[in-house]
Design a protein around this motif. Structure first.
Motif, short mmCIF file in Angstrom:
data_model
loop_
_atom_site.label_atom_id
_atom_site.label_comp_id
_atom_site.label_asym_id
_atom_site.label_seq_id
_atom_site.Cartn_x
_atom_site.Cartn_y
_atom_site.Cartn_z
N HIS A 10 56.01 24.60 -35.24
CA HIS A 10 54.78 23.91 -34.82
C HIS A 10 54.73 23.64 -33.32
O HIS A 10 53.71 23.22 -32.80
CB HIS A 10 54.57 22.60 -35.62
CG HIS A 10 55.75 21.70 -35.63
ND1 HIS A 10 56.74 21.80 -36.58
CD2 HIS A 10 56.09 20.68 -34.83
CE1 HIS A 10 57.65 20.88 -36.35
NE2 HIS A 10 57.27 20.18 -35.30
N TYR A 37 52.03 15.86 -29.31
CA TYR A 37 51.25 15.56 -30.51
C TYR A 37 49.96 16.37 -30.58
O TYR A 37 49.55 16.80 -31.65
CB TYR A 37 50.97 14.06 -30.63
CG TYR A 37 52.18 13.28 -31.09
CD1 TYR A 37 52.73 13.52 -32.34
CD2 TYR A 37 52.78 12.34 -30.28
CE1 TYR A 37 53.85 12.83 -32.78
CE2 TYR A 37 53.89 11.63 -30.71
CZ TYR A 37 54.42 11.88 -31.96
OH TYR A 37 55.53 11.20 -32.39
N ALA A 41 49.41 19.14 -33.65
CA ALA A 41 48.44 18.64 -34.64
C ALA A 41 47.88 19.73 -35.55
O ALA A 41 47.84 19.53 -36.77
CB ALA A 41 47.32 17.88 -33.93
N LYS A 44 51.21 20.99 -38.01
CA LYS A 44 52.23 20.16 -38.65
C LYS A 44 51.74 19.55 -39.96
O LYS A 44 52.53 19.09 -40.76
CB LYS A 44 52.68 19.05 -37.68
CG LYS A 44 53.84 18.20 -38.17
CD LYS A 44 55.16 18.77 -37.73
CE LYS A 44 56.31 18.08 -38.41
NZ LYS A 44 57.02 17.13 -37.70
N GLY A 45 50.43 19.51 -40.18
CA GLY A 45 49.92 18.98 -41.44
C GLY A 45 49.47 17.54 -41.39
O GLY A 45 49.08 16.97 -42.40
N LYS A 46 49.52 16.92 -40.22
CA LYS A 46 49.06 15.53 -40.06
C LYS A 46 48.14 15.46 -38.85
O LYS A 46 48.39 14.73 -37.89
CB LYS A 46 50.25 14.59 -39.90
CG LYS A 46 51.13 14.53 -41.13
CD LYS A 46 52.23 13.51 -40.96
CE LYS A 46 53.05 13.45 -42.24
NZ LYS A 46 54.08 12.43 -42.15
N TYR A 47 47.06 16.22 -38.90
CA TYR A 47 46.17 16.41 -37.76
C TYR A 47 45.68 15.10 -37.16
O TYR A 47 45.90 14.82 -35.99
CB TYR A 47 45.00 17.28 -38.21
CG TYR A 47 44.15 17.84 -37.10
CD1 TYR A 47 44.58 18.93 -36.37
CD2 TYR A 47 42.92 17.28 -36.80
CE1 TYR A 47 43.80 19.46 -35.36
CE2 TYR A 47 42.13 17.80 -35.80
CZ TYR A 47 42.57 18.89 -35.08
OH TYR A 47 41.80 19.40 -34.07
N GLU A 49 46.62 11.96 -37.74
CA GLU A 49 47.72 11.07 -37.33
C GLU A 49 48.32 11.52 -36.00
O GLU A 49 48.59 10.69 -35.12
CB GLU A 49 48.80 11.06 -38.41
CG GLU A 49 49.96 10.13 -38.09
CD GLU A 49 50.99 10.12 -39.20
OE1 GLU A 49 52.19 10.24 -38.87
OE2 GLU A 49 50.60 10.01 -40.38
N ASP A 50 48.52 12.82 -35.82
CA ASP A 50 49.07 13.31 -34.55
C ASP A 50 48.11 13.04 -33.39
O ASP A 50 48.54 12.66 -32.30
CB ASP A 50 49.41 14.80 -34.64
CG ASP A 50 50.72 15.06 -35.36
OD1 ASP A 50 51.52 14.11 -35.51
OD2 ASP A 50 50.96 16.21 -35.76
N LYS A 53 48.30 9.44 -32.46
CA LYS A 53 49.51 9.18 -31.67
C LYS A 53 49.29 9.61 -30.21
O LYS A 53 49.72 8.91 -29.29
CB LYS A 53 50.71 9.92 -32.27
CG LYS A 53 51.18 9.30 -33.57
CD LYS A 53 52.33 10.11 -34.17
CE LYS A 53 52.77 9.52 -35.50
NZ LYS A 53 53.87 10.29 -36.10
N GLN A 123 37.66 13.42 -39.80
CA GLN A 123 37.54 12.42 -40.87
C GLN A 123 36.21 12.51 -41.58
O GLN A 123 36.14 12.30 -42.79
CB GLN A 123 37.78 11.02 -40.32
CG GLN A 123 39.23 10.79 -39.95
CD GLN A 123 39.48 9.44 -39.31
OE1 GLN A 123 38.62 8.86 -38.64
NE2 GLN A 123 40.69 8.92 -39.49
N LYS A 126 36.08 15.26 -44.31
CA LYS A 126 36.88 15.06 -45.53
C LYS A 126 36.03 14.61 -46.69
O LYS A 126 35.07 13.99 -46.62
CB LYS A 126 38.00 14.07 -45.29
CG LYS A 126 39.09 14.67 -44.44
CD LYS A 126 40.25 13.71 -44.32
CE LYS A 126 41.37 14.37 -43.54
NZ LYS A 126 42.53 13.57 -43.44
#
Length: 126
Positions: A10, A37, A41, A44-47, A49-50, A53, A123, A126
Motif C-alpha cells: 500500500h 495516510y 488510503a 489499505k481498506g480504511k479510506y 479513517e486514513d 488521520k 461517506q 455509502k
C-alpha cells in the motif's frame, strides 16, 4: 511478493515509494504522516479513517506553524502522486508547495478542506 514490513504494497503503488518521497522532501513527522495516510488510503481498506488521520496531522502541523524548509531533491511530485485519485493528488501537490514556500496557514487550510470534502463524498456514497 510484497514485503509487509519493509516495503508494504500500500506504500508502493506509484513509481516512488512513499517513504522515499517523504525523506526527499524533508517533511517533518506531522507532514510525513499526512502524506503517508493520503497515499495509502486508496489501497489499505480504511479510506475515510486514513484521510481523517491525514487531516489530524495537517491541523497539528498548521498549529505548530513550522518554518522548516526542505532540500530540493531529485524526486518529482507529479511522478510520485500520479497513481492517486485526483483530489488526493491535489492535496499532495498542496503539501509539497507548503514545504517549498512556507505559506503555512492558507495552504494547510486548502489541504484540510480538500481531504474533508473527499471524506464527505465517500461517506455520502455509502
Amino acid at each position: 511478493m510484497s514485503d509487509a514490513v519493509n516495503h508494504p504494497s500500500h506504500y508502493n503503488q506509484g513509481a516512488i515509494e512513499v517513504i522515499d518521497f517523504i525523506e526527499d522532501r524533508g517533511f517533518n513527522f506531522n507532514v510525513g504522516n499526512a502524506v503517508k495516510y493520503i497515499c495509502r488510503a486508496p489501497y489499505k481498506g480504511k479510506y475515510v479513517e486514513d484521510l481523517q488521520k491525514a487531516v489530524f496531522y495537517l491541523k497539528r502541523q498548521r498549529e505548530l506553524n513550522s518554518k522548516k524548509k526542505h532540500k530540493i531533491g531529485h524526486l518529482d511530485v507529479y511522478d510520485f502522486a500520479k497513481h492517486l485519485p485526483e483530489r488526493l493528488r491535489i492535496v499532495i501537490f498542496i503539501i509539497d508547495d507548503i514545504s517549498i514556500t512556507n505559506k503555512i496557514g492558507r495552504y494547510y487550510d486548502m489541504a484540510i478542506e480538500n481531504l474533508q470534502e473527499e471524506i464527505k463524498i465517500v461517506q455520502e456514497d455509502k
